[in-house]
Design a protein around this motif. Structure first.
Motif, PDB file in Angstrom:
ATOM      1  N   THR A  39       0.821  -1.209   0.000  1.00 48.87           N
ATOM      2  CA  THR A  39       0.000   0.000   0.000  1.00 48.87           C
ATOM      3  C   THR A  39       0.859   1.265   0.000  1.00 48.87           C
ATOM      4  O   THR A  39       0.339   2.344  -0.260  1.00 48.87           O
ATOM      5  CB  THR A  39      -0.926   0.041   1.234  1.00 48.87           C
ATOM      6  OG1 THR A  39      -0.105  -0.021   2.404  1.00 48.87           O
ATOM      7  CG2 THR A  39      -1.893  -1.123   1.245  1.00 48.87           C
ATOM      8  N   VAL A  40       2.175   1.116   0.284  1.00 49.48           N
ATOM      9  CA  VAL A  40       3.029   2.313   0.367  1.00 49.48           C
ATOM     10  C   VAL A  40       3.040   3.114  -0.946  1.00 49.48           C
ATOM     11  O   VAL A  40       2.846   4.336  -0.912  1.00 49.48           O
ATOM     12  CB  VAL A  40       4.454   1.946   0.822  1.00 49.48           C
ATOM     13  CG1 VAL A  40       5.368   3.151   0.734  1.00 49.48           C
ATOM     14  CG2 VAL A  40       4.429   1.413   2.236  1.00 49.48           C
ATOM     15  N   PRO A  41       3.229   2.460  -2.122  1.00 46.98           N
ATOM     16  CA  PRO A  41       3.187   3.260  -3.350  1.00 46.98           C
ATOM     17  C   PRO A  41       1.855   3.977  -3.523  1.00 46.98           C
ATOM     18  O   PRO A  41       1.826   5.143  -3.950  1.00 46.98           O
ATOM     19  CB  PRO A  41       3.387   2.229  -4.458  1.00 46.98           C
ATOM     20  CG  PRO A  41       4.100   1.104  -3.807  1.00 46.98           C
ATOM     21  CD  PRO A  41       3.615   1.068  -2.394  1.00 46.98           C
ATOM     22  N   ALA A  42       0.758   3.307  -3.176  1.00 47.09           N
ATOM     23  CA  ALA A  42      -0.560   3.950  -3.305  1.00 47.09           C
ATOM     24  C   ALA A  42      -0.656   5.159  -2.384  1.00 47.09           C
ATOM     25  O   ALA A  42      -1.122   6.234  -2.795  1.00 47.09           O
ATOM     26  CB  ALA A  42      -1.663   2.948  -2.992  1.00 47.09           C
ATOM     27  N   ALA A  44       1.834   6.877  -1.323  1.00 47.08           N
ATOM     28  CA  ALA A  44       2.728   7.899  -1.867  1.00 47.08           C
ATOM     29  C   ALA A  44       2.047   8.689  -2.979  1.00 47.08           C
ATOM     30  O   ALA A  44       2.159   9.919  -3.030  1.00 47.08           O
ATOM     31  CB  ALA A  44       4.013   7.256  -2.385  1.00 47.08           C
TER      32      ALA A  44
ATOM     33  N   ALA B 112      -1.426   1.838  -8.867  1.00 42.64           N
ATOM     34  CA  ALA B 112      -0.788   2.914  -8.097  1.00 42.64           C
ATOM     35  C   ALA B 112       0.719   2.875  -8.286  1.00 42.64           C
ATOM     36  O   ALA B 112       1.371   3.909  -8.463  1.00 42.64           O
ATOM     37  CB  ALA B 112      -1.145   2.784  -6.627  1.00 42.64           C
ATOM     38  N   LEU B 116       2.962   5.814  -9.896  1.00 46.98           N
ATOM     39  CA  LEU B 116       4.108   6.368  -9.171  1.00 46.98           C
ATOM     40  C   LEU B 116       5.353   6.348 -10.057  1.00 46.98           C
ATOM     41  O   LEU B 116       6.138   7.296 -10.080  1.00 46.98           O
ATOM     42  CB  LEU B 116       4.342   5.555  -7.896  1.00 46.98           C
ATOM     43  CG  LEU B 116       5.307   6.163  -6.897  1.00 46.98           C
ATOM     44  CD1 LEU B 116       4.789   7.495  -6.417  1.00 46.98           C
ATOM     45  CD2 LEU B 116       5.515   5.229  -5.712  1.00 46.98           C
TER      46      LEU B 116
END
Lengths: 353, 292
Positions: A39-42, A44, B112, B116
């Motif tokens: 979930t970190v990229p999301a 971000a 996502a 990114l």
């Protein structure tokens, strides 16, 4: 190391790489921790959007719709008392327009593709079809090397080596001999010191070549043998096989890679900042004009923008960044859609290596 | 009859001519594609080598003069930080995407990651500046630089990990299960072990990206001519790309030399990293072939 996974690899993955459901262990600690990490990229992405939007909001209110069409870039008078318009505090006489930057971004990227696409496809054709395996891997190594050179090194080379050579020996020839008619008129005029639209577009073109060329090479190698052999049996020459069999087969993928290269060129920062001349507020009027792009303007202007006590200059850069992000995202989505039609794993190529 | 034959001959000549022209043009294109990489590397060496001395590596910068010791150590510290931060998150999310991800939730996460990867690096730099340096009051710091750069390379590490894991043959996993391995043990002893070369290559490439990136660091890591302090916040530090970018257009001659020196050190580091990753790939390919 192949930067781009071919569709042939994908087919293999599908056959062997899918995991049987009962082997997964969905409730093991590692499954839960890895789900959280994913979930970190999301997060971000959301954070980037929120920070940009909240930063840009006052600038959007102050600059209005004219921001998109205006050619002014005037931070106003920092020493006079700030004024309030539309509820936004700003230095007196401040006026911003993103049009020259947006035009510069699009123009340099489009010119870059005009150079990069034919060179990449031609080179990929020779590498995939004509070179013996040993030479092929050497040529591929050079493509990888080109992909690995950092933006700032391209900038150094473009500003101090390529630019001066072109402006001394090549541009004057064009400038003298270009007829004074529509389109060719763009090639007339002052050729400057080599910093400008054409030089930076050339550097950008070189930077996106590895993206287009390596994808095209992999796509050509993945075209089924039989169809090409059938064409050869009918007496087609190599060029005819390529034009009538290979290219139709791979065209969607090549277009996808080209758009991906376009997206890379749009967001390219350091090289353009060093080779464009970094001039704000004018739309390039000849092919040699100094100009700037949104990305380059952010990196060159943020420093001085910080001296604006009202914060409007910094907020305006956030607004410009939002526009850049919208254009880049659009290009990336289009590229992924096109590449996905031929290959389902598209690595984030073009991120520097 | 003879007319037809000559006509046929004529056409085939023009076809062969077209073929030849295209092949020639394509060969020229290949040369034009290869030439810049050689030109750039040689130009940097040509400008940097004549005045390159060990003092460039052993002295820190003093104004527009001195050496690159502070920048070299800074680049190393930042790259190691990025490998730790982005590496752990990237590898974990690669594991998730390859092994567990299913349905709409997974496709949103994957999208996502793709989005990114497409955000221009200077936009990340701007956001890192406003959020970390100003918003969190970290100041120009190692932490702000490493986190901003990690966000940039994270999607890349996740993708290479996912691809490496997907290439592990299902027979290995089925064999392990037949022997009574638990899922976590299969993952750690079979899947990850087999995918290790691919994952390592991804990490090395991420390291090469960190060595070469400039835009995300300029307004997050700041700059300092002191050696990096190993504190996370309020500790601006130098890095090699800063030297290239700042010194290349200074009137001072020593500054220009430092710029080229830094460029050469960056190129050497990146070539080393590319070389290591190629050796890993070549080794694993050889093993894969002998196993077959």
């Amino acid at each position: 190391m192949s930067i781009v996974e071919t569709s042939a690899d994908d087919a293999k993955n599908d056959a062997t790489g899918r995991f049987h459901p009962n082997l997964l262990g969905r409730r093991t600690p590692i499954a839960i921790i890895s789900a959280i990490a994913t979930t970190v990229p999301a997060i971000a992405v959301i954070a980037v959007l929120l920070v940009l939007l909240s930063k840009a909001l006052p600038a959007i209110k102050y600059n209005g719709v004219h921001f998109l069409t205006s050619t002014a870039w005037n931070p106003g008078n920092f020493y006079a008392n700030p004024v309030v318009t539309n509820g936004v505090e700003h230095p007196i006489l401040a006026k911003y327009g993103v049009w020259p930057l947006l035009a510069g971004t699009l123009e340099s990227s489009i010119i870059a593709l005009i150079f990069a696409l034919p060179l990449s496809v031609g080179a990929a054709f020779i590498v995939a079809k004509k070179l013996p395996p040993r030479l092929r891997s050497i040529a591929s190594t050079f493509l990888e090397l080109l992909a690995g050179i950092p933006s700032v090194i391209f900038g150094l080379w473009g500003a101090l080596t390529l630019g001066p050579i072109l402006s001394k020996h090549i541009y004057p020839f064009f400038a003298h001999h270009a007829p004074n008619i529509i389109f060719f008129r763009l090639f007339r005029g002052n050729t400057g010191n080599g910093e400008g639209l054409l030089t930076s577009a050339l550097v950008l073109g070189i930077m996106v070549i590895p993206i287009i060329a390596s994808t095209t090479r992999d796509l050509i190698t993945a075209v089924p043998r039989l169809t090409e052999e059938g064409a050869a049996a009918l007496g087609f020459t190599e060029w005819e096989i390529t034009r009538k069999v290979t290219f139709p087969w791979i065209s969607a993928g090549v277009i996808g890679a080209t758009v991906l290269g376009f997206a890379r060129a749009l967001g390219e920062t350091m090289a353009v900042a060093m080779v464009s001349g970094a001039v704000l507020g004018t739309v390039p009027h000849t092919i040699y004009s100094t100009y700037s792009t949104i990305a380059a303007a952010i990196v060159t202007q943020l420093d001085s923008a910080l001296t604006d006590a009202t914060g409007l200059a910094v907020e305006t850069l956030a607004e410009a960044a939002l526009i850049l992000m919208a254009v880049t995202l659009l290009a990336n989505v289009a590229a992924r859609y096109l590449v996905k039609r031929v290959s389902s794993t598209s690595l984030p190529i073009g991120k520097g290596l | 009859m003879s007319y037809q034959i000559s006509n046929h001959k004529k056409r085939s000549t023009s076809r062969r001519l077209a073929n030849g022209v295209v092949l020639t043009l394509s060969s020229i294109a290949l040369l034009a594609v290869i030439a810049p990489s050689i030109w750039i590397v040689f130009q940097i060496l040509h400008k940097a080598l004549p005045h390159f001395g060990l003092s460039v590596l052993t002295k820190s910068g003093v104004g527009l003069d001195g050496g690159l010791k502070n920048e070299i150590i800074g680049t190393a510290v930042i790259s190691i930080g990025v490998v730790i931060v982005a590496g752990s998150i990237g590898i974990l999310s690669g594991i998730y995407l390859a092994q567990y991800a299913k349905g709409r939730f997974a496709s949103i996460l994957r999208a996502a990651s793709d989005i990114l990867a497409g955000i221009p690096s200077i936009v990340l730099g701007y956001v890192g500046y406003s959020a970390l340096v100003v918003g969190f009051h970290w100041g120009f710091s190692l932490g702000a630089g490493v986190i901003t750069l990690s966000v940039l390379v994270m999607p890349y590490i996740a993708k290479t990990t996912e691809v490496a894991l997907r290439q592990v043959p299902i027979n290995y996993i089925e064999g392990a299960e037949a022997l009574g391995f638990k899922p976590t043990r299969i993952l750690s002893r079979i899947t990850l072990k087999t995918a290790l070369p691919g994952i390592t290559t991804g990490l090395i490439v991420a390291m090469a990206i960190s060595v070469g990136e400039t835009a995300p660091l300029l307004y997050t890591a700041g700059y300092s001519q002191n050696l990096p302090k190993l504190t996370i916040t309020h500790s601006p530090l130098g890095y090699l790309t800063y030297a290239v970018w700042t010194f290349y257009n200074q009137p001072n001659k020593t500054a220009l030399q430092l710029s080229y020196d830094a460029g050469m050190v960056i190129m050497v580091l990146i070539l080393l990293l590319i070389g290591i990753s190629r050796i890993i790939v070549a080794q694993t390919q050889r093993h894969a072939e002998t196993r077959r």
